[in-house]
Enzyme design. Structure first.
Site, PDB file in Angstrom:
ATOM      1  N   ARG A 341       0.799  -1.217   0.000  1.00  0.00           N
ATOM      2  CA  ARG A 341       0.000   0.000   0.000  1.00  0.00           C
ATOM      3  C   ARG A 341       0.842   1.283   0.000  1.00  0.00           C
ATOM      4  NH1 ARG A 341      -2.999   1.603   3.404  1.00  0.00           N
ATOM      5  NH2 ARG A 341      -4.696   2.365   2.105  1.00  0.00           N
ATOM      6  N   CYS A 373      15.164  -4.658  -3.850  1.00  0.00           N
ATOM      7  CA  CYS A 373      15.948  -3.797  -4.743  1.00  0.00           C
ATOM      8  C   CYS A 373      15.030  -2.926  -5.600  1.00  0.00           C
ATOM      9  CB  CYS A 373      16.876  -4.634  -5.608  1.00  0.00           C
ATOM     10  SG  CYS A 373      18.122  -5.508  -4.655  1.00  0.00           S
TER      11      CYS A 373
END
Length: 449
Positions: A341, A373
Site C-alpha cells: 500500500r 531492490c
C-alpha cells in the site's frame, strides 16, 4: 562511509510527533493496547508472537473483527440490512469463518474468492459476485452454487451470464451495477464511482439494460447496486449515491420488476494516521436508516477494510540502520511484497516499536524501508522515530486489510505468515512457505531436464 549515530533531539512540532507518542491513549482504535510499555493484542504480547513465528508476520485480533461487525450491524438494526463482507480485503479463512458465523454475507470478486467463501461456511444465498471481468467458468461456478446474485457491469456481461445460465438450464439472479458518477474525494485509485472509471453501467443506460434482462428467460433482475469508492468516513457520499439510484429503482418498480435489494457497496474507511477521523457507526447507521425508511427493499452494504483494517498489524524487525549525508534509513525485514500500500497508494501506516520508548525519548527523521531492490520499497518517508537498534521489533499498524491479500513473492520472498489472536492465545492460521516449496512448484521442460 562509516555509519555514525545521529544526535537525536526532540522536535515539539505537533505534525512531527512520532507515532508511538500519538498512540498512547488511543491504542484500542488500532486493535492493540499497551501494558507496561509493551504492545499487546488482546491478551497476547506481540513480542511473543514474533519469537514464535519469526518476522515479518501478520497478526489479527479476532475480537476487533467481530466487534466492528457487531457495531455496524447494531447501527443498522433499524431496517432490514445485510452486511456482505468484501473478501478481497482479507481472505484469511479464520477471518472469513468468524464473519460467516457472526451472520455476515460475502462480497466476492473472483471464482477463487467464491471457493474461499464457501469453504469458510458462508451461506451461498448471502454471497454477491461483483467485479468488472468474470471468466465463463467463474460465472458457471456462481450459478451452480446458487449464490444470491451476480452483479453485472455491461450489456455484454448480461448476455454472457444469460448464455451461461441457459447452458445450465438455470435462471441466474443478477443485479445491475450502476455508475452514479459521484466523486468520493478519495485517492484516485480508490474512486470507483466516476464515469471515467472501468466500473458500472452508465445511469442513462440502466433502463435499457433492465429491459434486456426482462426479455431473457435465463435471467432474473433482483437488485440494483453501486460502489463509489473507498476510504469514506461518513454517510454523505452513500446518501448521494442513494439519491442517484432512487429514480432508477422507482421506475423499475413501476415497470413491475420484482427487486429484492439495493446495494450501496462498500468503501467505509479506517483511520490509518493517528489523527485521522474514524467512522461514527451509530451516526452512519442512523443516516442510512432514515434515508431508506420508505424503501421496501433490503439494504446491502459491502464493507471490507472497515471490518478488518485496524484489526491487524505487520510485525517486522530492524535489520540495520544507515546514514547517507543528512539522510537516515531504518531497514527492516518486511518489504513491499508484504505490504504494498505505501508504494502503490503512497498510503500512510503508523509504525511503532513493540516496546514503546518513553514519551520524551529523542527522535530523528528517517525513511523506514525494506530490503527489496526497488526505490519504491518503503513504508514511511521522513518519519519521526526513536532511532532503533538492529533487532528491534516494530509494528506496522492498520495492516489487517490489503496486506496479505495483495502480497507477492517478489525477490523469492515467502509471503508472511498469518496469526489470529483470541483472548490470551494465538494460532498460526497460515504458515510461512519455504523457498524449497516455492521452487518445487516449478518444473523443467523435457528439453532441459
Amino acid at each position: 562511509m562509516t555509519e555514525v549515530d545521529p544526535e537525536p533531539r526532540t522536535d515539539t512540532r505537533p505534525e512531527l510527533r512520532p507515532d508511538h507518542r500519538l498512540l498512547r491513549g488511543q491504542a484500542e482504535r488500532f486493535g492493540v493496547h499497551i501494558v507496561d510499555d509493551q504492545l499487546k493484542m488482546e491478551g497476547v504480547d506481540l513480542a511473543a508472537v514474533a519469537a514464535a513465528v519469526d518476522t515479518p508476520a501478520f497478526v489479527y485480533s479476532s475480537a476487533a473483527v467481530t466487534r466492528r461487525y457487531e457495531g455496524l450491524r447494531a447501527a443498522l438494526s433499524g431496517r432490514r440490512t445485510k452486511i456482505c463482507y468484501a473478501v478481497k480485503a482479507n481472505s484469511n479463512q479464520t477471518i472469513l469463518r468468524l464473519l460467516a458465523r457472526a451472520g455476515a454475507g460475502a462480497d466476492i470478486v473472483s471464482g477463487g474468492e467464491l471457493e474461499r467463501a464457501l469453504a469458510a461456511g458462508f451461506d451461498p444465498g448471502s454471497i454477491v459476485f461483483s467485479g468488472v471481468g468474470k471468466r465463463d467458468r467463474e460465472i458457471d461456478a456462481a450459478i451452480a452454487a446458487r449464490i444470491r446474485a451476480i452483479h453485472v457491469e455491461s450489456v455484454e456481461e448480461v448476455r454472457r451470464v444469460a448464455a451461461r445460465a441457459r447452458a445450465q438450464g438455470a435462471v441466474a439472479p443478477i443485479a445491475l451495477r450502476l455508475n452514479p458518477d459521484i466523486d468520493p474525494e478519495t485517492h484516485p485509485y480508490l474512486a470507483t464511482g466516476l464515469q471515467e472509471t472501468k466500473f458500472g453501467i452508465a445511469m442513462a443506460d440502466a433502463l435499457e439494460v433492465a429491459a434486456l434482462v426482462a426479455n431473457s428467460p435465463s435471467l432474473r433482475l433482483c437488485g440494483i447496486t453501486c460502489h463509489i469508492g473507498s476510504q469514506i468516513h461518513d454517510a454523505t457520499p452513500f446518501l448521494a449515491g442513494l439519491a442517484r439510484l432512487r429514480g432508477i429503482v422507482d421506475e423499475l418498480r413501476v415497470r413491475r420488476f420484482d427487486l429484492e435489494y439495493l446495494d450501496l457497496g462498500g468503501g467505509l474507511g479506517v483511520a490509518y494516521g493517528l489523527s485521522d477521523p474514524s467512522v461514527d457507526a451509530p451516526s452512519f447507521g442512523e443516516a442510512l436508516t432514515a434515508a431508506t425508511a420508505d424503501l421496501d427493499l433490503e439494504l446491502v452494504l459491502e464493507p471490507g477494510r472497515y471490518l478488518v483494517g485496524n484489526a491487524g498489524v505487520l510485525l517486522t524487525r530492524v535489520l540495520t540502520r544507515k546514514q547517507s549525508g543528512d539522510k537516515r534509513f531504518v531497514i527492516v525485514d518486511a518489504a513491499m511484497n508484504d505490504l504494498i500500500r505505501p508504494a502503490l497508494y503512497q498510503a500512510y501506516h503508523a509504525i511503532v516499536p513493540v516496546r514503546l520508548p518513553a514519551a520524551d525519548a529523542p527522535t530523528v527523521r528517517a525513511d523506514i524501508v525494506g530490503p527489496i531492490c526497488e526505490c519504491g520499497d518503503f513504508f514511511a518517508r521522513d518519519r519521526p522515530i526513536v532511532w532503533p537498534a538492529a533487532g528491534e521489533l516494530l509494528a506496522i499498524l492498520s495492516a489487517g486489510a490489503y496486506g496479505s491479500t495483495m502480497a507477492s513473492t517478489y525477490n523469492t520472498r515467502p509471503v508472511a505468515p498469518e496469526i489470529v489472536v483470541r483472548g490470551d492465545t494465538f494460532a498460526l492460521t497460515r504458515p510461512r512457505r519455504s523457498v524449497a516449496a516455492m521452487i518445487a512448484d516449478e518444473s523443467y521442460p523435457p528439453w532441459l531436464a
